[in-house]
Design a protein around this motif. Structure first.
Motif, PDB file in Angstrom:
ATOM      1  N   GLU A 167      14.641  51.073   6.600  1.00  0.00           N
ATOM      2  CA  GLU A 167      15.282  50.054   7.686  1.00  0.00           C
ATOM      3  C   GLU A 167      15.589  48.788   6.824  1.00  0.00           C
ATOM      4  OE1 GLU A 167      12.911  50.475  11.306  1.00  0.00           O
ATOM      5  OE2 GLU A 167      14.809  51.391  12.153  1.00  0.00           O
ATOM      6  N   VAL A 208      12.831  49.257  17.103  1.00  0.00           N
ATOM      7  CA  VAL A 208      12.917  47.882  17.376  1.00  0.00           C
ATOM      8  C   VAL A 208      14.224  47.532  17.027  1.00  0.00           C
ATOM      9  CG1 VAL A 208      11.847  45.442  17.042  1.00  0.00           C
ATOM     10  CG2 VAL A 208      10.507  47.434  16.799  1.00  0.00           C
ATOM     11  N   ASN A 209      15.055  46.567  18.128  1.00  0.00           N
ATOM     12  CA  ASN A 209      16.380  46.377  17.421  1.00  0.00           C
ATOM     13  C   ASN A 209      16.323  44.920  17.982  1.00  0.00           C
ATOM     14  OD1 ASN A 209      18.939  45.769  16.520  1.00  0.00           O
ATOM     15  ND2 ASN A 209      19.678  47.659  17.399  1.00  0.00           N
ATOM     16  N   ASN A 210      16.342  43.872  17.106  1.00  0.00           N
ATOM     17  CA  ASN A 210      16.213  42.512  17.424  1.00  0.00           C
ATOM     18  C   ASN A 210      17.810  42.174  17.954  1.00  0.00           C
ATOM     19  OD1 ASN A 210      15.654  39.561  17.478  1.00  0.00           O
ATOM     20  ND2 ASN A 210      15.400  39.350  15.502  1.00  0.00           N
ATOM     21  N   GLY A 259      24.617  47.996  12.831  1.00  0.00           N
ATOM     22  CA  GLY A 259      24.570  47.003  13.889  1.00  0.00           C
ATOM     23  C   GLY A 259      22.925  46.602  14.111  1.00  0.00           C
ATOM     24  N   TYR A 260      22.058  47.349  13.297  1.00  0.00           N
ATOM     25  CA  TYR A 260      20.595  47.073  13.461  1.00  0.00           C
ATOM     26  C   TYR A 260      20.389  45.431  13.033  1.00  0.00           C
ATOM     27  CZ  TYR A 260      15.673  47.582  12.132  1.00  0.00           C
ATOM     28  OH  TYR A 260      14.428  47.450  12.109  1.00  0.00           O
ATOM     29  N   VAL A 261      19.463  44.740  13.842  1.00  0.00           N
ATOM     30  CA  VAL A 261      19.206  43.535  13.405  1.00  0.00           C
ATOM     31  C   VAL A 261      17.865  43.552  13.076  1.00  0.00           C
ATOM     32  CG1 VAL A 261      19.040  41.234  14.214  1.00  0.00           C
ATOM     33  CG2 VAL A 261      20.587  42.810  15.212  1.00  0.00           C
ATOM     34  N   GLN A 262      17.505  43.157  12.051  1.00  0.00           N
ATOM     35  CA  GLN A 262      16.228  43.076  11.503  1.00  0.00           C
ATOM     36  C   GLN A 262      15.100  42.446  12.480  1.00  0.00           C
ATOM     37  OE1 GLN A 262      15.657  40.632   7.927  1.00  0.00           O
ATOM     38  NE2 GLN A 262      13.735  41.113   7.488  1.00  0.00           N
ATOM     39  N   PRO A 263      13.992  43.151  12.790  1.00  0.00           N
ATOM     40  CA  PRO A 263      13.085  42.431  13.941  1.00  0.00           C
ATOM     41  C   PRO A 263      12.050  41.466  13.382  1.00  0.00           C
ATOM     42  CG  PRO A 263      12.161  44.456  12.971  1.00  0.00           C
ATOM     43  CD  PRO A 263      13.603  44.273  12.366  1.00  0.00           C
ATOM     44  N   THR A 264      11.759  40.590  14.430  1.00  0.00           N
ATOM     45  CA  THR A 264      10.564  39.540  13.951  1.00  0.00           C
ATOM     46  C   THR A 264       9.274  40.513  13.741  1.00  0.00           C
ATOM     47  OG1 THR A 264       9.972  39.098  16.421  1.00  0.00           O
ATOM     48  CG2 THR A 264      11.921  37.899  15.496  1.00  0.00           C
ATOM     49  N   ARG A 297      20.863  39.431  17.928  1.00  0.00           N
ATOM     50  CA  ARG A 297      21.376  38.624  17.130  1.00  0.00           C
ATOM     51  C   ARG A 297      21.614  37.233  17.873  1.00  0.00           C
ATOM     52  NH1 ARG A 297      26.490  38.817  12.970  1.00  0.00           N
ATOM     53  NH2 ARG A 297      25.704  36.936  11.609  1.00  0.00           N
ATOM     54  N   ILE A 354      21.567  41.832   9.218  1.00  0.00           N
ATOM     55  CA  ILE A 354      22.316  42.824  10.246  1.00  0.00           C
ATOM     56  C   ILE A 354      23.065  44.009   9.337  1.00  0.00           C
ATOM     57  CG2 ILE A 354      23.840  43.189  12.026  1.00  0.00           C
ATOM     58  CD1 ILE A 354      22.605  39.802  11.274  1.00  0.00           C
ATOM     59  N   GLN A 360       7.918  41.467  17.115  1.00  0.00           N
ATOM     60  CA  GLN A 360       8.658  42.614  17.718  1.00  0.00           C
ATOM     61  C   GLN A 360       8.058  43.924  16.999  1.00  0.00           C
ATOM     62  OE1 GLN A 360      12.621  41.416  16.966  1.00  0.00           O
ATOM     63  NE2 GLN A 360      13.115  40.709  19.264  1.00  0.00           N
ATOM     64  N   LEU A 361       8.019  43.898  15.859  1.00  0.00           N
ATOM     65  CA  LEU A 361       7.592  45.159  15.164  1.00  0.00           C
ATOM     66  C   LEU A 361       6.091  45.543  15.397  1.00  0.00           C
ATOM     67  CD1 LEU A 361       9.088  46.931  13.085  1.00  0.00           C
ATOM     68  CD2 LEU A 361       7.820  45.701  11.252  1.00  0.00           C
ATOM     69  N   ARG A 407      17.361  36.946   8.475  1.00  0.00           N
ATOM     70  CA  ARG A 407      17.754  37.982   9.078  1.00  0.00           C
ATOM     71  C   ARG A 407      18.827  38.814   8.852  1.00  0.00           C
ATOM     72  NH1 ARG A 407      18.744  36.098  15.144  1.00  0.00           N
ATOM     73  NH2 ARG A 407      20.693  35.749  14.316  1.00  0.00           N
ATOM     74  N   MET A 425      22.134  33.317  17.983  1.00  0.00           N
ATOM     75  CA  MET A 425      22.251  32.054  16.894  1.00  0.00           C
ATOM     76  C   MET A 425      21.833  30.734  17.311  1.00  0.00           C
ATOM     77  SD  MET A 425      23.522  34.131  14.621  1.00  0.00           S
ATOM     78  CE  MET A 425      24.394  32.973  13.424  1.00  0.00           C
ATOM     79  N   ILE A 432      11.056  40.073   9.634  1.00  0.00           N
ATOM     80  CA  ILE A 432      11.600  38.986   9.165  1.00  0.00           C
ATOM     81  C   ILE A 432      10.264  37.949   8.498  1.00  0.00           C
ATOM     82  CG2 ILE A 432      12.141  36.476   9.833  1.00  0.00           C
ATOM     83  CD1 ILE A 432      13.977  37.932  12.081  1.00  0.00           C
ATOM     84  N   ALA A 435      25.715  41.384   7.751  1.00  0.00           N
ATOM     85  CA  ALA A 435      25.598  40.050   7.617  1.00  0.00           C
ATOM     86  C   ALA A 435      23.988  39.514   7.332  1.00  0.00           C
ATOM     87  CB  ALA A 435      26.098  39.282   8.964  1.00  0.00           C
ATOM     88  N   ASP A 439      21.572  36.254   8.459  1.00  0.00           N
ATOM     89  CA  ASP A 439      21.291  34.686   8.814  1.00  0.00           C
ATOM     90  C   ASP A 439      20.073  34.241   8.311  1.00  0.00           C
ATOM     91  OD1 ASP A 439      23.700  35.477  10.732  1.00  0.00           O
ATOM     92  OD2 ASP A 439      22.425  36.447  12.251  1.00  0.00           O
ATOM     93  N   ARG A 443      12.738  56.054  14.963  1.00  0.00           N
ATOM     94  CA  ARG A 443      13.314  54.643  14.599  1.00  0.00           C
ATOM     95  C   ARG A 443      14.952  54.996  14.800  1.00  0.00           C
ATOM     96  NH1 ARG A 443      11.626  53.107   9.103  1.00  0.00           N
ATOM     97  NH2 ARG A 443      12.198  55.333   8.745  1.00  0.00           N
TER      98      ARG A 443
END
Lengths: 443, 225
Positions: free
Chosen positions: A317, B187-189, A402-407, B191, A398, A410-411, A396, B193, A426, A352, A354, B184
């Motif tokens: 991932e 987990v999907n954080n 659309g998947y956003v790297q987790p903290t 975004r 994306i 969260q993981l 972080r 800002m 992260i 992207a 961040d 999987r």
């Protein structure tokens, strides 16, 4: 003319010799051979006035004129196969001795802190062997393709290179990358925390080409890939993936695969966990069911807090990490600096990245550096003015799904702390007031 | 699954008698693929290299081994790394024990507590063990070792005889402990800002833990756990 140059060389060679005294013997020999010292080993006096004192200066930058500017360098083929400058001697793969029982079944880490761009030089690509690195004579090596196929065949390495070839840039990451950090911050190093990922241009034959050549029977659903090493490493791969973007690679960054990377051939399974990219590939078998091999049951399965385990978790991932600054590359000056890092996703392209400098309270979008390619490392950067105060740096990613790297929190919430594998959280770097950088975890 | 667009062989055969001669050898059902590179793999060649074993027993050879026979082989080849009773040595894997530990803070993933299939044990011992001399054991020795390690884990009785009929029937304790479909992303954080969290607390730091080998100079051999 040449005689005059030689005389000049003899003068500066005094300095050269002194420089060489500080080098290890191997490098010293190379240094002396390199042509700076050309008087057949003898020191000859008769310095031209005004040159020797400058050559002996402690530093070589302006207004000094360094000896390498006033002498001849090493000739061509001094190193028939080029090697890095001796000044780059720290830029090497390294291991964590306490991590494994034996170097033969172990892992080494890529020095990401020193790398530029997205391609990992072949000599620095991370290594993971289950029974050591075999020494294979390509003339004697064969790839067998059999099982539920119409025409089982045996291919020599020469045969393989006759097929149409493709080249693609893909990362390979061990799913255990960062796996030492589930329970807390242990290692204070980018290399050891994230160096089980590397990226190269792979050249070889599409597996779909080879499978069409042998003809898959209608019952064929799975593929077993097996290595020729002492582990006879195996993984079951669904045909859907095998026919998608997998290649049997014989070259890496333009040259034959390195032995550590599976010479003469390996599988490259873009975006999937490293151990599926079977090295020293000797056999491909088509079957109707997975084989449930040791490396897909006992190992490389993810234990969840309730005691169940997830198997066949092949995709790596999306993940990112800041490579500068990092523990090995502290900040040396206040003022403007370029935060840089790497991002990747096993599901496709990086969309992207961040960056946060306050531990994730606020984020700014970083710039992605071209090229941005699917299942490849992507480099990002963000200009930042460091005011000398402590900071908490994070990146972080994306990806295009659309998947956003987790903290990490969260993981851990979802997966507990016993999975070992697939820790793509992260990373937080704490920048101290003195510019030093430390691996920390946030609650 | 595939459609083959074979090039007619006529052209080739008119210019090369060797290819004409090869057609009867290959036979109508086994014509070469589009490129025709390499050579056909014979049954003998395939049998020698095809060593994989599946949970349903496909791939298991003739032969057999008992728990007692396995103990002798184990003591000769295995116990120096895995311990006399499969308890492991240093970083070499523990083979037995760990029942019920999978939900604990320090789970022990052994053959008995974790491995879902007995076939994997035969396959892996045969292909990769003993560590220092892989693929040196006879099939009977592998059957015997498989029986012994299963017995160390109380999965089979002491009179168990492992062979290609009995092994696929062995039910491993954790057989149902696996989900063979990747759930999987779990987990999907988001975004976010700005104003993403109220406070930031550092819970752990690697500073001062002295676990990190040096990243400058020669390779660091000295650090031990």
């Amino acid at each position: 003319m040449l005689g005059k140059l030689r005389r000049l060389n003899q003068d500066v060679s005094k300095t050269a010799l002194e420089e060489s005294e500080r080098l290890p013997s191997e490098e010293r020999r190379r240094f002396l051979r390199s042509g700076l010292f050309t008087a057949g080993g003898a020191m000859v006096g008769g310095a031209l006035a005004g040159i020797a004192p400058k050559a002996l200066a402690a530093t070589q930058y302006p207004p000094e004129i360094p000896p390498w500017t006033r002498s001849l360098g090493a000739g061509v083929v001094t190193d028939p196969y080029g090697v890095p400058s001796p000044f780059e001697k720290d830029v090497i793969r390294r291991n964590v001795p306490w991590l494994t029982a034996d170097k033969v079944s172990s892992i080494s880490f890529t020095p990401l802190q020193h790398l530029k761009g997205i391609i990992t030089p072949n000599g620095l690509f991370f290594e993971r062997h289950h029974a050591g690195r075999p020494e294979i004579d390509p003339q004697q090596h064969r790839l067998m393709i059999h099982g539920l196929v119409d025409r089982p065949i045996i291919l020599s390495m020469e045969d393989l290179q006759r097929f149409p070839s493709v080249s693609q840039i893909n990362f390979i990451e061990c799913p255990a990358n960062g796996g030492m950090e589930w329970r807390g911050a242990q290692l204070n190093s980018l290399q050891f925390l994230h160096g089980m990922v590397s990226c190269a241009e792979w050249t070889g034959v599409r597996l779909s080409t080879l499978l069409q050549e042998v003809g898959i029977k209608p019952e064929g659903k799975w593929l077993l890939a097996e290595g020729a090493d002492g582990a006879a490493m195996t993984r079951s791969i669904p045909l859907e993936k095998a026919l998608d973007d997998v290649i049997v690679a014989y070259a890496q960054n333009g040259e034959a695969l390195r032995r550590e990377q599976g010479y003469p051939i390996r599988l490259v399974v873009p975006g999937w966990e490293g151990n599926t990219h079977v090295k020293w590939l000797r056999r491909l078998e088509v079957g109707d069911k997975p084989w449930m091999q040791r490396e897909e049951t006992s190992k490389y399965t993810d234990l969840m807090p309730d005691g169940t385990a997830h198997g066949f978790t092949w995709v790596m991932e999306a993940k990112s990490v800041i490579t500068s600054p990092c523990p090995e590359m502290p900040l040396k000056n206040k003022g403007i600096c370029q935060i840089e890092g790497l991002a990747w996703s096993g599901r496709g392209k990086v969309k992207a990245v961040d960056v946060s400098v306050d531990g994730g309270q606020s984020w700014q979008q970083a710039q992605l550096r071209e090229p941005v390619m699917s299942k490849s490392l992507t480099r990002f950067s963000l200009e930042w003015k460091w005011d000398g105060n402590p900071a908490l740096l994070q990146s972080r990613v994306i990806d295009e799904t659309g998947y956003v790297q987790p903290t990490l929190a969260q993981l851990k919430q979802a997966r507990g702390t016993n999975s070992i594998y697939h820790k793509n959280a992260i990373q937080t770097w704490k920048v101290n007031a003195d510019g030093s950088v430390v691996n920390v975890q946030l609650s | 699954m595939f459609s083959f667009h074979k090039k007619p062989r006529l052209f080739a055969s008119t210019c090369c008698g060797v290819i004409l001669a090869s057609i009867p050898i290959l036979g109508a059902a086994e014509q070469a693929g589009h490129y025709g590179y390499g050579e056909p793999a014979t049954e003998e060649q395939i049998a020698a290299w095809d060593i994989d074993v599946r949970p349903d027993g496909k791939g298991l050879p003739e032969g057999s081994g008992t728990v007692d026979e396995g103990m002798a082989v184990y003591e000769t080849y295995c116990s120096s790394c895995h311990g006399a009773f499969g308890e492991g040595m240093g970083r070499y894997p523990k083979l037995a024990g760990g029942e019920g530990s999978l939900t604990e803070d320090r789970p022990e993933k052994t053959v008995g507590s974790y491995w879902p299939y007995a076939s994997t044990l035969w396959d892996y011992i045969h292909r990769a063990m003993p560590f220092f001399a892989p693929q040196s054991l006879t099939d009977d020795q592998v059957y015997a070792l498989t029986a012994y390690v299963l017995n160390l884990n109380y999965i089979v009785d002491g009179d168990f005889v492992a062979n290609k009929e009995t092994l696929p029937q062995v039910q491993m304790p954790n057989h149902d402990g696996f989900i063979w479909e990747d759930p999987r992303p779990v987990v999907n954080n988001e975004r976010c800002m700005e104003d993403c969290k109220e406070e930031v607390t550092v819970s752990d730091s690697a500073a001062g833990k002295n676990l990190t080998p040096s990243t400058t100079g020669p390779l660091d051999e000295g650090i031990t756990e």
